[in-house]
Motif scaffolding. Structure first.
Motif, PDB file in Angstrom:
ATOM      1  N   LEU A  55       0.830  -1.201   0.000  1.00 37.41           N
ATOM      2  CA  LEU A  55       0.000   0.000   0.000  1.00 37.41           C
ATOM      3  C   LEU A  55       0.867   1.255   0.000  1.00 37.41           C
ATOM      4  N   ILE A  56       1.949   1.226   0.779  1.00 38.09           N
ATOM      5  CA  ILE A  56       2.866   2.374   0.817  1.00 38.09           C
ATOM      6  C   ILE A  56       3.420   2.651  -0.582  1.00 38.09           C
ATOM      7  N   LEU A  57       3.870   1.573  -1.240  1.00 31.98           N
ATOM      8  CA  LEU A  57       4.462   1.739  -2.572  1.00 31.98           C
ATOM      9  C   LEU A  57       3.413   2.134  -3.604  1.00 31.98           C
ATOM     10  N   ALA A  58       2.212   1.511  -3.529  1.00 31.12           N
ATOM     11  CA  ALA A  58       1.175   1.775  -4.524  1.00 31.12           C
ATOM     12  C   ALA A  58       0.655   3.202  -4.433  1.00 31.12           C
ATOM     13  N   LEU A  59       0.578   3.733  -3.213  1.00 32.69           N
ATOM     14  CA  LEU A  59       0.063   5.084  -3.016  1.00 32.69           C
ATOM     15  C   LEU A  59       1.132   6.153  -3.194  1.00 32.69           C
ATOM     16  N   GLY A  60       2.364   5.724  -3.447  1.00 29.81           N
ATOM     17  CA  GLY A  60       3.424   6.677  -3.764  1.00 29.81           C
ATOM     18  C   GLY A  60       3.885   7.534  -2.617  1.00 29.81           C
ATOM     19  N   ALA A  61       3.847   6.976  -1.394  1.00 30.73           N
ATOM     20  CA  ALA A  61       4.253   7.776  -0.237  1.00 30.73           C
ATOM     21  C   ALA A  61       5.689   8.250  -0.355  1.00 30.73           C
ATOM     22  N   HIS A  62       6.597   7.359  -0.781  1.00 30.71           N
ATOM     23  CA  HIS A  62       8.008   7.739  -0.871  1.00 30.71           C
ATOM     24  C   HIS A  62       8.268   8.684  -2.037  1.00 30.71           C
ATOM     25  N   GLY A  63       7.428   8.596  -3.059  1.00 30.14           N
ATOM     26  CA  GLY A  63       7.629   9.461  -4.212  1.00 30.14           C
ATOM     27  C   GLY A  63       7.335  10.925  -3.936  1.00 30.14           C
ATOM     28  N   ALA A  64       6.723  11.185  -2.765  1.00 27.18           N
ATOM     29  CA  ALA A  64       6.379  12.568  -2.442  1.00 27.18           C
ATOM     30  C   ALA A  64       7.568  13.381  -1.957  1.00 27.18           C
ATOM     31  N   HIS A  65       8.685  12.730  -1.700  1.00 28.57           N
ATOM     32  CA  HIS A  65       9.853  13.467  -1.209  1.00 28.57           C
ATOM     33  C   HIS A  65      10.345  14.410  -2.306  1.00 28.57           C
ATOM     34  N   PRO A  66      10.552  15.700  -1.969  1.00 32.23           N
ATOM     35  CA  PRO A  66      10.919  16.683  -3.006  1.00 32.23           C
ATOM     36  C   PRO A  66      12.224  16.384  -3.713  1.00 32.23           C
ATOM     37  N   GLY A  67      13.116  15.661  -3.074  1.00 38.61           N
ATOM     38  CA  GLY A  67      14.403  15.390  -3.703  1.00 38.61           C
ATOM     39  C   GLY A  67      14.453  14.095  -4.485  1.00 38.61           C
ATOM     40  N   GLY A  68      13.313  13.379  -4.539  1.00 41.43           N
ATOM     41  CA  GLY A  68      13.291  12.083  -5.217  1.00 41.43           C
ATOM     42  C   GLY A  68      13.333  10.950  -4.208  1.00 41.43           C
ATOM     43  N   LEU A  69      13.528   9.746  -4.675  1.00 39.38           N
ATOM     44  CA  LEU A  69      13.594   8.587  -3.786  1.00 39.38           C
ATOM     45  C   LEU A  69      14.780   8.712  -2.842  1.00 39.38           C
ATOM     46  N   THR A  70      14.604   8.222  -1.637  1.00 40.46           N
ATOM     47  CA  THR A  70      15.654   8.301  -0.632  1.00 40.46           C
ATOM     48  C   THR A  70      16.337   6.949  -0.486  1.00 40.46           C
ATOM     49  N   LEU A  71      17.489   6.965   0.183  1.00 42.40           N
ATOM     50  CA  LEU A  71      18.200   5.721   0.454  1.00 42.40           C
ATOM     51  C   LEU A  71      17.327   4.780   1.273  1.00 42.40           C
ATOM     52  N   GLY A  72      16.570   5.341   2.234  1.00 39.25           N
ATOM     53  CA  GLY A  72      15.662   4.521   3.033  1.00 39.25           C
ATOM     54  C   GLY A  72      14.607   3.853   2.172  1.00 39.25           C
ATOM     55  N   ALA A  73      14.088   4.574   1.170  1.00 41.08           N
ATOM     56  CA  ALA A  73      13.073   4.008   0.285  1.00 41.08           C
ATOM     57  C   ALA A  73      13.639   2.848  -0.528  1.00 41.08           C
ATOM     58  N   TYR A  74      14.882   2.961  -0.979  1.00 38.44           N
ATOM     59  CA  TYR A  74      15.512   1.869  -1.714  1.00 38.44           C
ATOM     60  C   TYR A  74      15.654   0.630  -0.841  1.00 38.44           C
ATOM     61  N   LEU A  75      16.074   0.827   0.412  1.00 40.40           N
ATOM     62  CA  LEU A  75      16.219  -0.308   1.326  1.00 40.40           C
ATOM     63  C   LEU A  75      14.869  -0.968   1.587  1.00 40.40           C
ATOM     64  N   GLN A  76      13.827  -0.157   1.708  1.00 38.18           N
ATOM     65  CA  GLN A  76      12.502  -0.712   1.948  1.00 38.18           C
ATOM     66  C   GLN A  76      11.981  -1.457   0.720  1.00 38.18           C
ATOM     67  N   MET A  77      12.286  -0.962  -0.463  1.00 35.61           N
ATOM     68  CA  MET A  77      11.885  -1.687  -1.671  1.00 35.61           C
ATOM     69  C   MET A  77      12.590  -3.039  -1.757  1.00 35.61           C
TER      70      MET A  77
END
Length: 280
Positions: A55-77
């Motif tokens: 749900l987090i990935l489908a709703l684009g929660a991490h994509g809302a970061h102004p600088g783009g995907l974060t290192l934390g988002a990559y680890l979570q993926m």
């Protein structure tokens, strides 16, 4: 708390992390105490963690970061892909151990991701859209499979050594999958990972030409990745054509995973490479 607040990377990570922690803790206790009901509960919680993260990935929660995907988002993926592979193995082989291992590893990756949710890693424009879906997606999925192939191979080698030395199987070791099942898990992961890894390598080389001027530049990441792909091709071929089973494919699967881990951690973080953008 509003729905938007729940979708914030910090909040959604905390919720998913709690479910991961429950799955890992109950699964580990179930293995140690030899309680099948606890292990089954851990598998159900692992499925719940997967749904939360999806749900987090489908709703684009991490994509809302102004600088783009974060290192934390990559680890979570990466945790999501590993848990996906664990669920696939649980459905196919009805073995709790691979899924519990995937949940524990996912928990570790989530814990590692928490401090890095604000460290943005914007990709170059040339590496977005189809490149991300094909290259990163295929490689992450193949890495998830290789992780579980490593676990099955390492456990196979350990248990085989205990059996051959006539050591008694006590406690947790009595509930481990049989050697034949571990070999089948190893084979399934290797045979599925190879075509996915091939897609990841080919798309990477294809997009490297317009971006870096050549499909192969001698970059350390490219060299290590192609070496891992060649070894995986050997494993794939010998599994299919020569009927490899047992110790040889287990050892090779362990080595391929360690080589991939070297590429993911050491090359990305400490060597001069085109993939240096992952350092933020």
């Amino acid at each position: 708390m509003s729905f938007a607040d729940l979708l914030a990377p910090e909040t959604s990570t905390a919720i998913t992390l709690a479910v991961y922690a429950l799955a890992g803790a109950i699964g580990l206790m179930g293995m140690l105490a030899r309680r099948i009901a606890w292990r089954r509960a851990a598998c159900a919680l692992s499925g719940a963690a997967f749904v939360c993260q999806t749900l987090i990935l489908a709703l684009g929660a991490h994509g809302a970061h102004p600088g783009g995907l974060t290192l934390g988002a990559y680890l979570q993926m990466l945790a999501w892909f590993i848990l996906l592979c664990g669920l696939a193995l649980w459905v196919r082989f009805r073995q709790e151990a691979p899924l519990i291992f995937a949940a524990l590893l996912g928990l570790i990756l989530f814990l590692m991701s928490t401090p890095w949710l604000e460290l943005a890693m914007p990709l170059p424009a040339s590496l977005k859209a189809p490149f991300f879906a094909l290259h990163i997606g295929a490689l992450f999925l193949s890495l998830g499979l290789l992780t579980l192939a490593f676990a099955a191979g390492a456990l196979f080698l350990f248990l085989e050594r205990r059996i051959k030395s006539k050591q008694r199987m006590r406690g947790i070791w009595q509930d481990m999958p049989a050697l034949a099942i571990l070999d089948r898990i190893n084979a399934f992961c290797a045979l599925t990972a190879f075509p996915l890894y091939t897609v990841g390598i080919v798309t990477g080389l294809f997009w490297a030409r317009p971006v870096f001027g050549s499909a192969f530049t001698g970059d350390p990441k490219e060299v290590v990745s192609i070496l891992a792909w060649l070894l995986l091709a050997v494993l794939f071929h010998n599994r299919l054509a020569n009927g490899w089973k047992g110790r040889k494919p287990a050892r090779l699967a362990v080595f391929i995973f360690l080589l991939s881990l070297f590429s993911l951690v050491v090359v990305n973080a400490f060597m001069e490479t085109h993939h240096a953008f992952v350092r933020g």
